[in-house]
Design a protein around this motif. Structure first.
Motif, PDB file in Angstrom:
ATOM      1  N   ARG A 123       0.833  -1.210   0.000  1.00 46.50           N
ATOM      2  CA  ARG A 123       0.000   0.000   0.000  1.00 46.50           C
ATOM      3  C   ARG A 123       0.863   1.253   0.000  1.00 46.50           C
ATOM      4  O   ARG A 123       0.559   2.214  -0.688  1.00 46.50           O
ATOM      5  CB  ARG A 123      -0.883   0.044   1.241  1.00 46.50           C
ATOM      6  CG  ARG A 123      -2.099  -0.775   1.155  1.00 46.50           C
ATOM      7  CD  ARG A 123      -2.977  -0.429   2.341  1.00 46.50           C
ATOM      8  NE  ARG A 123      -4.045  -1.386   2.452  1.00 46.50           N
ATOM      9  CZ  ARG A 123      -4.464  -1.898   3.582  1.00 46.50           C
ATOM     10  NH1 ARG A 123      -3.929  -1.528   4.709  1.00 46.50           N
ATOM     11  NH2 ARG A 123      -5.445  -2.762   3.587  1.00 46.50           N
ATOM     12  N   THR A 148     -10.004   1.170   9.930  1.00 44.81           N
ATOM     13  CA  THR A 148     -10.667   0.463   8.834  1.00 44.81           C
ATOM     14  C   THR A 148      -9.683   0.241   7.690  1.00 44.81           C
ATOM     15  O   THR A 148      -8.576   0.789   7.677  1.00 44.81           O
ATOM     16  CB  THR A 148     -11.877   1.266   8.313  1.00 44.81           C
ATOM     17  OG1 THR A 148     -11.407   2.486   7.725  1.00 44.81           O
ATOM     18  CG2 THR A 148     -12.871   1.561   9.420  1.00 44.81           C
ATOM     19  N   GLU A 149     -10.109  -0.545   6.731  1.00 45.98           N
ATOM     20  CA  GLU A 149      -9.275  -0.810   5.550  1.00 45.98           C
ATOM     21  C   GLU A 149      -8.972   0.485   4.801  1.00 45.98           C
ATOM     22  O   GLU A 149      -7.835   0.734   4.396  1.00 45.98           O
ATOM     23  CB  GLU A 149     -10.011  -1.801   4.634  1.00 45.98           C
ATOM     24  CG  GLU A 149      -9.128  -2.469   3.612  1.00 45.98           C
ATOM     25  CD  GLU A 149      -8.127  -3.425   4.230  1.00 45.98           C
ATOM     26  OE1 GLU A 149      -7.061  -3.621   3.611  1.00 45.98           O
ATOM     27  OE2 GLU A 149      -8.366  -3.961   5.311  1.00 45.98           O
ATOM     28  N   GLY A 150      -9.988   1.305   4.615  1.00 44.32           N
ATOM     29  CA  GLY A 150      -9.801   2.590   3.938  1.00 44.32           C
ATOM     30  C   GLY A 150      -8.908   3.526   4.730  1.00 44.32           C
ATOM     31  O   GLY A 150      -8.100   4.266   4.160  1.00 44.32           O
ATOM     32  N   SER A 200      -5.349   2.430   4.272  1.00 45.80           N
ATOM     33  CA  SER A 200      -4.886   2.830   2.934  1.00 45.80           C
ATOM     34  C   SER A 200      -4.588   4.326   2.888  1.00 45.80           C
ATOM     35  O   SER A 200      -3.583   4.750   2.319  1.00 45.80           O
ATOM     36  CB  SER A 200      -5.943   2.481   1.879  1.00 45.80           C
ATOM     37  OG  SER A 200      -6.104   1.090   1.778  1.00 45.80           O
TER      38      SER A 200
END
Length: 177
Positions: free
Chosen positions: A84, A141-143, A146
């Motif tokens: 990422r 969270t995943e977002g 990222s």
């Protein structure tokens, strides 16, 4: 010396009033600080002449924020986010810098200025984004992870950018001018 205390008091009162109001309206604390600054500076004229002094405190705050971000990163976590970090972060910086450069060049700026504009547009404020992610509960969270990877890549990419931008101003690189 007393004037510094008065100015600090004005800043604190403005923050204590504006930040809870901004949060109540769902705008977030970052926007509350911005509104407080606009109100006590340009609108009311209570502060604003001491920007150099305040800038030193603000720079210290940014350094401390980056220090805290660094303390939260462990080598395993950094290694786990390498795809990422380099992939997503690198892609964001390169594509945004290229788009900003192309638009600035299309608007008639010389290539050196266009490149500087593109590089500047490729960066964002880590402090503002991290604060917003934490306030909204999105940091884990995943977002959020990222977004943190992109922010971390931008923080690292700013170092070569700061080295490159003065070189763009050298007359030998200007070519036809």
């Amino acid at each position: 010396m007393t004037s510094y205390f008065i100015q600090a008091f004005i800043y604190l009162v403005a923050a204590v009033i504006a930040v809870p109001l901004a949060k109540r309206f769902g705008l977030g604390s970052v926007l509350g600080y911005l509104v407080a600054g606009v109100v006590i500076g340009p609108i009311l004229g209570l502060v604003g002449q001491e920007t150099t002094t305040i800038q030193h405190f603000a720079e210290f705050g940014v350094v401390m924020m980056l220090f805290l971000v660094g303390m939260e990163l462990d080598p395993k976590g950094l290694w786990a986010m390498r795809v990422r970090l380099i992939g997503l972060g690198g892609l964001q910086v390169v594509l945004t810098a290229a788009a900003g450069t192309a638009i600035a060049w299309w608007l008639g700026l010389v290539w050196q200025t266009s490149l500087a504009v593109g590089l500047i547009f490729a960066l964002s404020s880590t402090a503002i984004v991290l604060q917003t992610l934490n306030e909204k509960g999105l940091a884990k969270t995943e977002g959020g992870r990222s977004a943190f990877s992109v922010l971390l890549f931008q923080d690292i990419a700013v170092i070569p950018m700061l080295a490159l931008i003065p070189l763009l101003a050298l007359p030998e690189l200007m070519g036809g001018r």
